[in-house]
Design an enzyme around this catalytic site. Sequence first.
Site: not given
Ligand SMILES: Cc1cc2nc3c(=O)[nH]c(=O)nc-3n(C[C@H](O)[C@H](O)[C@H](O)COP(=O)(O)OP(=O)(O)OC[C@H]3O[C@@H](n4cnc5c(N)ncnc54)[C@H](O)[C@@H]3O)c2cc1C
Length: 500
Positions: A120, A236, A282, A344, A379
Amino acid sequence: MKQSYDIVIVGSGIGGLSTLLYLSETSIYKEGKLSICLLVKGALNQTNTSWAQGGIAAVKALGDNFEKHINDTLVAGAFTNDKKIVEKVVNSSPDLIEDLIKWGVQFDKKNNGEFDLAKEGGHSDARIWHKEDQTGKDIQLSLINKINDLANVTIYEFTTLINAKKTTKNTFIIQLFDNKNFFVNNLICSKLVLATGGIGGLFEKSTNQQNATGDGIYIANKLGATIENLSFIQFHPTGLYQEGNVSFLLSEALRGSGAQLKNEKEEVFMYKYDERLDLAPRDIVSRAITSEINLQKLPHIYLDATKIDPIIIDTHFPNIKKECFDRLGINIQKELIPVVPVQHYSCGGVKVNEYGETAVSGLFAIGEVAATGLHGANRLASNSLLEAIAFAKFSIQALTNNLNPHLLLDTDIETNTLLKVEKSEIQKIISSTAGIVKSNEGLNKAMYQLLEIKSKAIECAEFSLSNYEANCLLETAILLIQDAINQKENKGVYFNVDLI
Ligand SMILES: Cc1cc2nc3c(=O)[nH]c(=O)nc-3n(C[C@H](O)[C@H](O)[C@H](O)COP(=O)(O)OP(=O)(O)OC[C@H]3O[C@@H](n4cnc5c(N)ncnc54)[C@H](O)[C@@H]3O)c2cc1C
Protein backbone atom coordinates in the site's frame (compact mmCIF):
# COMPACT_ATOMS: atom_id res chain seq x y z
CA MET A 1 -27.46 -5.42 37.16
CA LYS A 2 -24.05 -6.05 38.76
CA GLN A 3 -22.58 -2.71 39.74
CA SER A 4 -18.86 -3.34 40.22
CA TYR A 5 -16.20 -4.69 37.89
CA ASP A 6 -12.44 -4.83 38.04
CA ILE A 7 -12.18 -3.59 34.47
CA VAL A 8 -14.69 -1.84 32.22
CA ILE A 9 -13.86 -1.75 28.50
CA VAL A 10 -15.77 0.71 26.34
CA GLY A 11 -15.94 -0.21 22.65
CA SER A 12 -16.06 -3.39 20.58
CA GLY A 13 -13.66 -2.64 17.72
CA ILE A 14 -10.26 -4.29 17.48
CA GLY A 15 -9.03 -2.13 20.39
CA GLY A 16 -11.72 -3.18 22.86
CA LEU A 17 -12.09 -6.81 21.81
CA SER A 18 -8.39 -7.61 21.64
CA THR A 19 -7.90 -6.04 25.09
CA LEU A 20 -10.64 -8.35 26.35
CA LEU A 21 -9.11 -11.42 24.67
CA TYR A 22 -5.62 -10.70 25.98
CA LEU A 23 -7.10 -10.24 29.48
CA SER A 24 -8.80 -13.63 29.12
CA GLU A 25 -5.37 -15.22 28.62
CA THR A 26 -4.00 -13.98 32.00
CA SER A 27 -3.70 -16.30 35.00
CA ILE A 28 -5.79 -13.96 37.19
CA TYR A 29 -8.68 -14.29 34.70
CA LYS A 30 -8.23 -18.06 34.41
CA GLU A 31 -8.36 -18.36 38.21
CA GLY A 32 -11.78 -16.65 38.08
CA LYS A 33 -10.48 -13.57 39.93
CA LEU A 34 -11.09 -10.92 37.26
CA SER A 35 -14.49 -9.46 36.44
CA ILE A 36 -14.81 -7.52 33.18
CA CYS A 37 -17.63 -5.52 31.63
CA LEU A 38 -17.77 -4.57 27.94
CA LEU A 39 -19.94 -1.60 27.00
CA VAL A 40 -20.88 -0.84 23.44
CA LYS A 41 -22.89 2.08 22.10
CA GLY A 42 -24.37 0.10 19.19
CA ALA A 43 -24.32 -3.54 18.13
CA LEU A 44 -21.01 -5.35 18.64
CA ASN A 45 -20.14 -5.16 14.94
CA GLN A 46 -21.05 -1.47 14.44
CA THR A 47 -17.44 -0.33 14.41
CA ASN A 48 -14.90 1.22 12.08
CA THR A 49 -12.95 -2.00 12.51
CA SER A 50 -15.71 -3.84 10.59
CA TRP A 51 -15.22 -1.47 7.68
CA ALA A 52 -11.43 -1.72 7.39
CA GLN A 53 -10.61 -2.85 3.90
CA GLY A 54 -6.90 -2.94 3.02
CA GLY A 55 -5.56 -4.86 6.00
CA ILE A 56 -2.99 -4.85 8.75
CA ALA A 57 0.72 -4.18 8.31
CA ALA A 58 3.36 -6.63 9.58
CA VAL A 59 6.75 -7.71 8.32
CA LYS A 60 6.87 -11.24 6.96
CA ALA A 61 7.97 -11.35 3.31
CA LEU A 62 11.47 -12.30 2.29
CA GLY A 63 13.40 -9.12 1.52
CA ASP A 64 11.31 -7.08 3.96
CA ASN A 65 12.56 -6.29 7.44
CA PHE A 66 11.69 -4.36 10.60
CA GLU A 67 14.01 -1.47 9.70
CA LYS A 68 12.12 -0.86 6.44
CA HIS A 69 8.70 -0.88 8.16
CA ILE A 70 10.05 1.40 10.91
CA ASN A 71 11.50 3.80 8.34
CA ASP A 72 8.28 3.86 6.26
CA THR A 73 6.30 4.69 9.43
CA LEU A 74 8.70 7.51 10.32
CA VAL A 75 8.70 8.94 6.78
CA ALA A 76 4.87 8.98 6.68
CA GLY A 77 4.77 10.61 10.13
CA ALA A 78 7.22 13.34 9.02
CA PHE A 79 9.69 12.02 11.65
CA THR A 80 7.52 13.42 14.45
CA ASN A 81 6.67 9.90 15.67
CA ASP A 82 7.99 8.50 18.94
CA LYS A 83 10.75 6.27 17.51
CA LYS A 84 10.83 3.95 20.53
CA ILE A 85 7.10 3.29 20.15
CA VAL A 86 7.45 2.75 16.39
CA GLU A 87 10.18 0.17 17.03
CA LYS A 88 8.19 -1.55 19.78
CA VAL A 89 5.04 -1.85 17.65
CA VAL A 90 6.78 -2.89 14.42
CA ASN A 91 8.98 -5.45 16.19
CA SER A 92 5.86 -6.99 17.79
CA SER A 93 3.88 -7.10 14.54
CA PRO A 94 4.56 -10.72 13.46
CA ASP A 95 3.49 -12.01 16.90
CA LEU A 96 0.33 -9.90 16.79
CA ILE A 97 -0.58 -11.43 13.42
CA GLU A 98 -0.06 -14.87 14.99
CA ASP A 99 -2.47 -13.87 17.78
CA LEU A 100 -5.12 -12.84 15.23
CA ILE A 101 -4.69 -16.12 13.36
CA LYS A 102 -4.96 -18.00 16.66
CA TRP A 103 -8.23 -16.14 17.35
CA GLY A 104 -9.63 -17.30 14.01
CA VAL A 105 -8.79 -14.58 11.47
CA GLN A 106 -8.20 -16.14 8.04
CA PHE A 107 -5.86 -13.99 5.99
CA ASP A 108 -5.79 -14.65 2.24
CA LYS A 109 -3.26 -17.12 0.90
CA LYS A 110 -1.84 -17.61 -2.57
CA ASN A 111 -2.23 -20.84 -4.52
CA ASN A 112 1.14 -22.04 -3.20
CA GLY A 113 -0.15 -21.76 0.40
CA GLU A 114 1.91 -18.69 1.31
CA PHE A 115 0.16 -15.64 2.75
CA ASP A 116 -0.78 -13.16 0.03
CA LEU A 117 0.69 -9.87 1.27
CA ALA A 118 -0.25 -6.62 -0.48
CA LYS A 119 1.61 -3.32 -0.89
CA GLU A 120 0.00 0.00 0.00
CA GLY A 121 0.93 3.68 -0.27
CA GLY A 122 4.04 4.65 1.70
CA HIS A 123 5.13 1.00 2.24
CA SER A 124 8.43 0.01 0.66
CA ASP A 125 7.44 -3.68 0.60
CA ALA A 126 4.41 -5.96 0.41
CA ARG A 127 3.45 -6.44 4.08
CA ILE A 128 -0.31 -5.91 4.28
CA TRP A 129 -2.17 -8.96 5.61
CA HIS A 130 -5.67 -8.96 4.22
CA LYS A 131 -8.88 -10.86 3.60
CA GLU A 132 -10.06 -9.81 0.14
CA ASP A 133 -11.08 -6.14 0.48
CA GLN A 134 -12.97 -6.72 3.75
CA THR A 135 -10.19 -7.51 6.22
CA GLY A 136 -11.90 -5.64 9.06
CA LYS A 137 -15.10 -7.63 8.71
CA ASP A 138 -13.22 -10.90 9.14
CA ILE A 139 -11.26 -9.55 12.12
CA GLN A 140 -14.42 -8.20 13.75
CA LEU A 141 -16.40 -11.44 13.31
CA SER A 142 -13.53 -13.64 14.49
CA LEU A 143 -13.03 -11.57 17.64
CA ILE A 144 -16.78 -11.50 18.38
CA ASN A 145 -16.92 -15.31 18.01
CA LYS A 146 -14.02 -15.65 20.40
CA ILE A 147 -15.38 -13.32 23.13
CA ASN A 148 -18.75 -15.04 23.06
CA ASP A 149 -17.07 -18.08 24.63
CA LEU A 150 -15.77 -16.14 27.65
CA ALA A 151 -17.02 -16.59 31.21
CA ASN A 152 -16.96 -13.78 33.80
CA VAL A 153 -17.52 -11.13 31.16
CA THR A 154 -20.68 -9.02 31.06
CA ILE A 155 -21.53 -7.47 27.71
CA TYR A 156 -23.95 -4.58 27.33
CA GLU A 157 -24.76 -3.63 23.73
CA PHE A 158 -26.68 -0.42 22.89
CA THR A 159 -25.29 1.05 26.11
CA THR A 160 -23.36 4.32 26.02
CA LEU A 161 -20.75 5.60 28.46
CA ILE A 162 -22.00 9.12 29.20
CA ASN A 163 -19.98 10.25 32.21
CA ALA A 164 -17.09 9.18 34.44
CA LYS A 165 -15.51 10.43 37.63
CA LYS A 166 -12.40 9.37 39.50
CA THR A 167 -12.87 8.75 43.23
CA THR A 168 -10.42 9.34 46.05
CA LYS A 169 -10.07 5.54 46.34
CA ASN A 170 -8.51 5.33 42.85
CA THR A 171 -11.63 3.88 41.29
CA PHE A 172 -13.96 5.18 38.58
CA ILE A 173 -17.68 5.72 38.91
CA ILE A 174 -19.12 5.61 35.44
CA GLN A 175 -22.54 6.43 34.12
CA LEU A 176 -24.27 4.52 31.31
CA PHE A 177 -27.27 5.22 29.15
CA ASP A 178 -29.34 2.28 27.90
CA ASN A 179 -30.14 3.45 24.35
CA LYS A 180 -33.00 1.00 23.89
CA ASN A 181 -34.86 1.26 27.18
CA PHE A 182 -33.82 4.86 27.90
CA PHE A 183 -32.55 4.60 31.45
CA VAL A 184 -29.36 5.70 33.18
CA ASN A 185 -27.28 3.44 35.42
CA ASN A 186 -24.03 3.71 37.39
CA LEU A 187 -21.11 1.28 37.80
CA ILE A 188 -17.83 1.29 39.70
CA CYS A 189 -14.56 -0.14 38.39
CA SER A 190 -10.84 -0.17 39.18
CA LYS A 191 -9.66 0.37 35.61
CA LEU A 192 -11.43 2.03 32.71
CA VAL A 193 -10.44 1.35 29.10
CA LEU A 194 -11.62 3.77 26.44
CA ALA A 195 -11.57 1.98 23.07
CA THR A 196 -14.15 4.29 21.56
CA GLY A 197 -12.62 4.84 18.11
CA GLY A 198 -12.39 7.95 15.97
CA ILE A 199 -13.98 11.34 15.38
CA GLY A 200 -15.29 11.11 11.79
CA GLY A 201 -18.67 12.44 12.96
CA LEU A 202 -17.08 15.89 13.18
CA PHE A 203 -16.98 16.15 9.38
CA GLU A 204 -19.68 16.43 6.74
CA LYS A 205 -18.03 13.61 4.74
CA SER A 206 -16.17 10.77 6.38
CA THR A 207 -15.41 7.10 5.81
CA ASN A 208 -16.26 6.48 9.48
CA GLN A 209 -19.35 5.03 11.11
CA GLN A 210 -21.83 7.75 12.07
CA ASN A 211 -21.38 6.80 15.73
CA ALA A 212 -17.70 7.91 15.71
CA THR A 213 -18.46 11.08 17.69
CA GLY A 214 -15.38 11.54 19.87
CA ASP A 215 -17.00 10.22 23.07
CA GLY A 216 -13.69 8.89 24.40
CA ILE A 217 -11.98 12.25 23.84
CA TYR A 218 -14.82 14.01 25.64
CA ILE A 219 -14.73 11.67 28.68
CA ALA A 220 -10.91 11.55 28.89
CA ASN A 221 -10.72 15.34 28.70
CA LYS A 222 -13.29 15.65 31.51
CA LEU A 223 -11.24 13.26 33.64
CA GLY A 224 -8.11 15.37 33.13
CA ALA A 225 -6.19 13.28 30.59
CA THR A 226 -3.99 15.01 28.02
CA ILE A 227 -5.43 15.38 24.52
CA GLU A 228 -2.75 15.68 21.85
CA ASN A 229 -2.54 16.49 18.13
CA LEU A 230 -6.29 16.33 17.54
CA SER A 231 -5.92 18.44 14.40
CA PHE A 232 -3.78 15.72 12.76
CA ILE A 233 -6.66 14.37 10.68
CA GLN A 234 -5.90 12.01 7.85
CA PHE A 235 -8.04 12.38 4.76
CA HIS A 236 -8.35 9.34 2.56
CA PRO A 237 -7.62 10.39 -1.03
CA THR A 238 -10.22 8.13 -2.58
CA GLY A 239 -13.66 8.30 -0.98
CA LEU A 240 -16.44 7.51 -3.45
CA TYR A 241 -18.09 10.76 -4.59
CA GLN A 242 -21.67 10.20 -3.37
CA GLU A 243 -24.53 11.71 -1.36
CA GLY A 244 -24.71 11.59 2.46
CA ASN A 245 -22.32 11.84 5.43
CA VAL A 246 -20.67 8.45 5.01
CA SER A 247 -18.47 8.03 1.97
CA PHE A 248 -17.58 4.53 0.81
CA LEU A 249 -13.82 3.99 0.79
CA LEU A 250 -11.87 2.84 -2.26
CA SER A 251 -8.91 1.10 -0.69
CA GLU A 252 -5.36 2.19 -1.43
CA ALA A 253 -4.74 -1.43 -2.42
CA LEU A 254 -6.54 -0.63 -5.70
CA ARG A 255 -3.76 1.85 -6.51
CA GLY A 256 -1.29 -0.74 -5.22
CA SER A 257 -2.67 -3.05 -7.93
CA GLY A 258 -2.32 -0.43 -10.68
CA ALA A 259 -5.35 1.89 -10.50
CA GLN A 260 -4.46 5.52 -11.37
CA LEU A 261 -5.81 8.93 -10.43
CA LYS A 262 -6.94 10.98 -13.43
CA ASN A 263 -8.40 14.44 -14.08
CA GLU A 264 -11.49 15.26 -16.13
CA LYS A 265 -9.46 14.95 -19.35
CA GLU A 266 -8.61 11.42 -18.24
CA GLU A 267 -4.94 12.42 -17.82
CA VAL A 268 -2.74 11.21 -14.97
CA PHE A 269 -1.43 14.02 -12.76
CA MET A 270 0.41 12.60 -9.75
CA TYR A 271 3.80 12.96 -11.55
CA LYS A 272 3.44 16.73 -10.98
CA TYR A 273 3.36 16.27 -7.20
CA ASP A 274 5.51 13.35 -6.03
CA GLU A 275 7.91 10.82 -7.50
CA ARG A 276 6.05 8.02 -5.70
CA LEU A 277 3.09 8.93 -7.95
CA ASP A 278 -0.28 7.41 -6.93
CA LEU A 279 1.30 5.57 -4.01
CA ALA A 280 2.75 8.61 -2.26
CA PRO A 281 1.62 8.97 1.40
CA ARG A 282 -2.04 9.96 1.82
CA ASP A 283 -1.46 13.59 2.86
CA ILE A 284 0.48 14.26 -0.34
CA VAL A 285 -2.07 12.49 -2.56
CA SER A 286 -5.01 14.25 -0.84
CA ARG A 287 -3.42 17.69 -1.30
CA ALA A 288 -2.60 16.88 -4.94
CA ILE A 289 -6.24 15.92 -5.58
CA THR A 290 -7.46 19.11 -3.87
CA SER A 291 -5.18 21.13 -6.12
CA GLU A 292 -6.46 19.32 -9.27
CA ILE A 293 -10.07 19.78 -8.17
CA ASN A 294 -9.38 23.52 -7.86
CA LEU A 295 -7.91 23.55 -11.39
CA GLN A 296 -10.78 21.77 -13.14
CA LYS A 297 -14.51 22.38 -13.16
CA LEU A 298 -15.58 19.08 -11.58
CA PRO A 299 -16.07 18.66 -7.79
CA HIS A 300 -14.16 15.34 -7.93
CA ILE A 301 -11.41 13.57 -9.86
CA TYR A 302 -11.42 9.96 -11.10
CA LEU A 303 -9.85 6.67 -10.18
CA ASP A 304 -9.17 4.47 -13.19
CA ALA A 305 -9.18 0.78 -12.25
CA THR A 306 -9.96 -0.44 -15.77
CA LYS A 307 -6.41 -1.66 -16.44
CA ILE A 308 -6.37 -4.02 -13.44
CA ASP A 309 -6.58 -7.69 -14.42
CA PRO A 310 -10.27 -8.76 -14.05
CA ILE A 311 -9.16 -11.80 -12.04
CA ILE A 312 -7.44 -9.51 -9.51
CA ILE A 313 -10.58 -7.36 -9.28
CA ASP A 314 -12.76 -10.41 -8.66
CA THR A 315 -10.45 -12.07 -6.15
CA HIS A 316 -9.07 -9.01 -4.29
CA PHE A 317 -11.77 -6.32 -4.67
CA PRO A 318 -15.16 -8.04 -4.95
CA ASN A 319 -16.79 -5.77 -2.38
CA ILE A 320 -15.49 -2.53 -3.92
CA LYS A 321 -16.75 -3.71 -7.33
CA LYS A 322 -20.16 -4.51 -5.86
CA GLU A 323 -20.49 -1.29 -3.82
CA CYS A 324 -19.55 0.97 -6.78
CA PHE A 325 -22.17 -0.76 -8.89
CA ASP A 326 -24.87 -0.76 -6.17
CA ARG A 327 -24.28 2.87 -5.15
CA LEU A 328 -23.56 4.60 -8.50
CA GLY A 329 -24.20 1.94 -11.17
CA ILE A 330 -20.50 2.03 -12.10
CA ASN A 331 -18.75 -1.03 -13.53
CA ILE A 332 -15.20 -0.40 -12.26
CA GLN A 333 -13.73 -2.72 -14.91
CA LYS A 334 -15.05 -0.50 -17.69
CA GLU A 335 -15.70 2.97 -16.23
CA LEU A 336 -13.80 5.59 -14.24
CA ILE A 337 -14.85 6.03 -10.60
CA PRO A 338 -15.54 9.58 -9.29
CA VAL A 339 -13.56 10.11 -6.05
CA VAL A 340 -12.79 12.88 -3.53
CA PRO A 341 -10.60 13.00 -0.41
CA VAL A 342 -12.73 12.50 2.74
CA GLN A 343 -12.04 12.53 6.48
CA HIS A 344 -10.73 9.11 7.45
CA TYR A 345 -8.55 8.80 10.54
CA SER A 346 -7.61 10.67 13.71
CA CYS A 347 -3.82 10.45 14.20
CA GLY A 348 -3.97 12.28 17.54
CA GLY A 349 -6.19 11.70 20.57
CA VAL A 350 -5.81 10.83 24.23
CA LYS A 351 -2.11 10.76 25.05
CA VAL A 352 -0.95 7.43 26.49
CA ASN A 353 2.33 5.91 27.65
CA GLU A 354 3.84 2.73 26.22
CA TYR A 355 1.32 0.65 28.20
CA GLY A 356 -1.73 2.50 26.90
CA GLU A 357 -2.29 4.34 30.20
CA THR A 358 -3.25 8.02 30.19
CA ALA A 359 -2.06 10.76 32.56
CA VAL A 360 -5.01 9.75 34.80
CA SER A 361 -3.86 6.58 36.54
CA GLY A 362 -6.17 3.63 35.86
CA LEU A 363 -7.58 5.25 32.72
CA PHE A 364 -6.45 3.59 29.48
CA ALA A 365 -7.04 4.55 25.85
CA ILE A 366 -6.60 1.88 23.17
CA GLY A 367 -7.05 2.11 19.39
CA GLU A 368 -7.93 5.14 17.30
CA VAL A 369 -8.97 7.20 20.35
CA ALA A 370 -5.36 7.15 21.59
CA ALA A 371 -2.28 9.17 20.68
CA THR A 372 0.49 6.62 21.21
CA GLY A 373 3.29 8.28 19.25
CA LEU A 374 3.22 5.59 16.53
CA HIS A 375 1.80 7.78 13.77
CA GLY A 376 3.34 11.18 14.45
CA ALA A 377 1.91 13.72 12.04
CA ASN A 378 0.49 11.12 9.64
CA ARG A 379 -0.50 7.47 9.83
CA LEU A 380 1.08 4.99 7.46
CA ALA A 381 -1.66 2.92 5.77
CA SER A 382 -2.68 -0.23 7.67
CA ASN A 383 -0.74 0.76 10.79
CA SER A 384 -3.92 1.56 12.79
CA LEU A 385 -5.33 -1.95 13.22
CA LEU A 386 -1.77 -2.88 14.16
CA GLU A 387 -1.52 -0.07 16.72
CA ALA A 388 -4.83 -1.06 18.35
CA ILE A 389 -3.94 -4.71 18.88
CA ALA A 390 -0.37 -3.83 19.86
CA PHE A 391 -1.43 -1.49 22.66
CA ALA A 392 -4.14 -3.91 23.78
CA LYS A 393 -1.34 -6.42 24.39
CA PHE A 394 1.08 -3.88 25.91
CA SER A 395 -1.59 -2.72 28.40
CA ILE A 396 -2.39 -6.06 30.03
CA GLN A 397 0.08 -6.05 32.89
CA ALA A 398 -0.71 -2.47 33.94
CA LEU A 399 -4.44 -3.21 33.62
CA THR A 400 -4.32 -6.21 35.94
CA ASN A 401 -1.96 -4.63 38.53
CA ASN A 402 -3.21 -2.89 41.67
CA LEU A 403 -6.89 -3.75 41.28
CA ASN A 404 -8.98 -2.41 44.16
CA PRO A 405 -10.42 -5.43 46.03
CA HIS A 406 -13.16 -3.37 47.72
CA LEU A 407 -15.34 -1.93 44.98
CA LEU A 408 -18.39 -0.36 46.54
CA LEU A 409 -20.69 1.98 44.68
CA ASP A 410 -21.18 4.38 47.58
CA THR A 411 -20.94 7.79 45.89
CA ASP A 412 -23.09 9.23 43.16
CA ILE A 413 -22.30 10.81 39.84
CA GLU A 414 -24.33 13.61 38.40
CA THR A 415 -25.85 13.29 34.91
CA ASN A 416 -24.30 15.69 32.40
CA THR A 417 -26.26 18.78 31.55
CA LEU A 418 -26.56 18.66 27.79
CA LEU A 419 -26.71 21.67 25.51
CA LYS A 420 -29.12 21.72 22.59
CA VAL A 421 -26.73 21.82 19.65
CA GLU A 422 -26.98 20.61 16.06
CA LYS A 423 -24.46 18.07 14.79
CA SER A 424 -24.79 19.45 11.24
CA GLU A 425 -23.84 22.97 12.37
CA ILE A 426 -20.63 21.69 14.00
CA GLN A 427 -19.84 19.51 10.97
CA LYS A 428 -20.21 22.50 8.66
CA ILE A 429 -17.82 24.65 10.70
CA ILE A 430 -15.19 21.91 11.03
CA SER A 431 -15.40 20.78 7.39
CA SER A 432 -14.98 24.31 6.08
CA THR A 433 -12.08 25.31 8.34
CA ALA A 434 -10.21 22.22 9.55
CA GLY A 435 -10.01 20.27 6.28
CA ILE A 436 -6.97 19.39 4.15
CA VAL A 437 -5.91 23.04 3.77
CA LYS A 438 -6.33 25.37 6.78
CA SER A 439 -5.76 29.08 7.36
CA ASN A 440 -5.36 31.22 10.51
CA GLU A 441 -8.42 33.24 9.61
CA GLY A 442 -10.55 30.10 9.14
CA LEU A 443 -9.38 28.55 12.41
CA ASN A 444 -9.98 31.72 14.44
CA LYS A 445 -13.43 32.09 12.87
CA ALA A 446 -14.21 28.44 13.69
CA MET A 447 -13.21 28.93 17.33
CA TYR A 448 -15.36 32.05 17.59
CA GLN A 449 -18.37 30.25 16.07
CA LEU A 450 -18.01 27.15 18.25
CA LEU A 451 -17.68 29.18 21.46
CA GLU A 452 -20.68 31.23 20.44
CA ILE A 453 -22.75 28.08 19.88
CA LYS A 454 -21.66 26.86 23.32
CA SER A 455 -22.47 30.09 25.13
CA LYS A 456 -25.83 30.65 23.43
CA ALA A 457 -27.20 27.08 23.46
CA ILE A 458 -30.07 26.31 25.80
CA GLU A 459 -30.10 23.18 27.99
CA CYS A 460 -31.80 20.04 26.62
CA ALA A 461 -35.02 19.19 28.39
CA GLU A 462 -34.20 15.47 28.36
CA PHE A 463 -31.27 13.16 27.78
CA SER A 464 -30.98 11.48 24.38
CA LEU A 465 -28.15 9.67 22.62
CA SER A 466 -28.11 12.08 19.71
CA ASN A 467 -27.94 15.11 22.04
CA TYR A 468 -25.12 13.46 23.96
CA GLU A 469 -23.21 12.76 20.75
CA ALA A 470 -23.71 16.36 19.58
CA ASN A 471 -22.24 17.58 22.90
CA CYS A 472 -19.24 15.24 22.51
CA LEU A 473 -18.76 16.65 19.00
CA LEU A 474 -18.93 20.25 20.21
CA GLU A 475 -16.29 19.74 22.93
CA THR A 476 -14.09 17.68 20.58
CA ALA A 477 -14.42 20.35 17.87
CA ILE A 478 -13.22 23.05 20.28
CA LEU A 479 -10.25 20.89 21.31
CA LEU A 480 -9.44 20.19 17.65
CA ILE A 481 -9.53 23.84 16.60
CA GLN A 482 -7.47 24.87 19.64
CA ASP A 483 -4.88 22.25 18.71
CA ALA A 484 -4.88 23.47 15.08
CA ILE A 485 -4.34 27.07 16.24
CA ASN A 486 -1.45 25.94 18.47
CA GLN A 487 0.44 24.17 15.65
CA LYS A 488 3.52 26.17 14.64
CA GLU A 489 4.65 24.37 11.48
CA ASN A 490 3.25 22.35 8.59
CA LYS A 491 4.00 18.67 8.94
CA GLY A 492 2.39 15.43 7.76
CA VAL A 493 -1.37 15.88 7.46
CA TYR A 494 -1.30 19.33 9.05
CA PHE A 495 -1.23 22.06 6.40
CA ASN A 496 -1.96 25.74 7.06
CA VAL A 497 -1.40 28.22 4.20
CA ASP A 498 -0.28 30.87 6.69
CA LEU A 499 2.61 28.73 7.93
CA ILE A 500 4.35 28.32 4.55
C1 LIG B 1 -13.69 2.56 5.83
C2 LIG B 1 -12.47 2.37 6.68
C3 LIG B 1 -11.43 1.60 6.20
C4 LIG B 1 -10.28 1.41 6.98
N1 LIG B 1 -9.28 0.57 6.52
C5 LIG B 1 -8.22 0.33 7.33
C6 LIG B 1 -7.23 -0.63 6.94
O1 LIG B 1 -7.31 -1.25 5.88
N2 LIG B 1 -6.18 -0.84 7.79
C7 LIG B 1 -6.04 -0.18 8.98
O2 LIG B 1 -5.07 -0.41 9.71
N3 LIG B 1 -6.98 0.72 9.38
C8 LIG B 1 -8.06 0.96 8.59
N4 LIG B 1 -9.02 1.86 9.00
C9 LIG B 1 -8.90 2.45 10.35
C10 LIG B 1 -9.25 1.38 11.38
O3 LIG B 1 -10.32 0.61 10.90
C11 LIG B 1 -9.64 2.02 12.70
O4 LIG B 1 -8.66 2.94 13.09
C12 LIG B 1 -9.76 0.94 13.79
O5 LIG B 1 -10.62 -0.08 13.36
C13 LIG B 1 -10.26 1.57 15.06
O6 LIG B 1 -10.51 0.54 15.97
P1 LIG B 1 -11.01 0.93 17.42
O7 LIG B 1 -11.15 -0.34 18.16
O8 LIG B 1 -10.14 1.98 17.97
O9 LIG B 1 -12.43 1.65 17.16
P2 LIG B 1 -13.73 1.16 16.39
O10 LIG B 1 -13.50 -0.06 15.61
O11 LIG B 1 -14.27 2.33 15.65
O12 LIG B 1 -14.73 0.83 17.58
C14 LIG B 1 -15.21 1.87 18.43
C15 LIG B 1 -16.18 1.25 19.43
O13 LIG B 1 -16.45 2.17 20.47
C16 LIG B 1 -17.84 2.19 20.74
N5 LIG B 1 -18.18 3.46 21.39
C17 LIG B 1 -17.86 4.72 21.00
N6 LIG B 1 -18.31 5.61 21.92
C18 LIG B 1 -18.92 4.89 22.90
C19 LIG B 1 -19.58 5.23 24.11
N7 LIG B 1 -19.71 6.50 24.53
N8 LIG B 1 -20.10 4.24 24.86
C20 LIG B 1 -20.00 2.94 24.47
N9 LIG B 1 -19.37 2.55 23.34
C21 LIG B 1 -18.83 3.53 22.57
C22 LIG B 1 -18.45 1.99 19.36
O14 LIG B 1 -19.80 1.59 19.47
C23 LIG B 1 -17.53 0.89 18.84
O15 LIG B 1 -17.93 -0.36 19.36
C24 LIG B 1 -10.17 2.05 8.24
C25 LIG B 1 -11.22 2.84 8.70
C26 LIG B 1 -12.36 3.00 7.95
C27 LIG B 1 -13.47 3.84 8.47
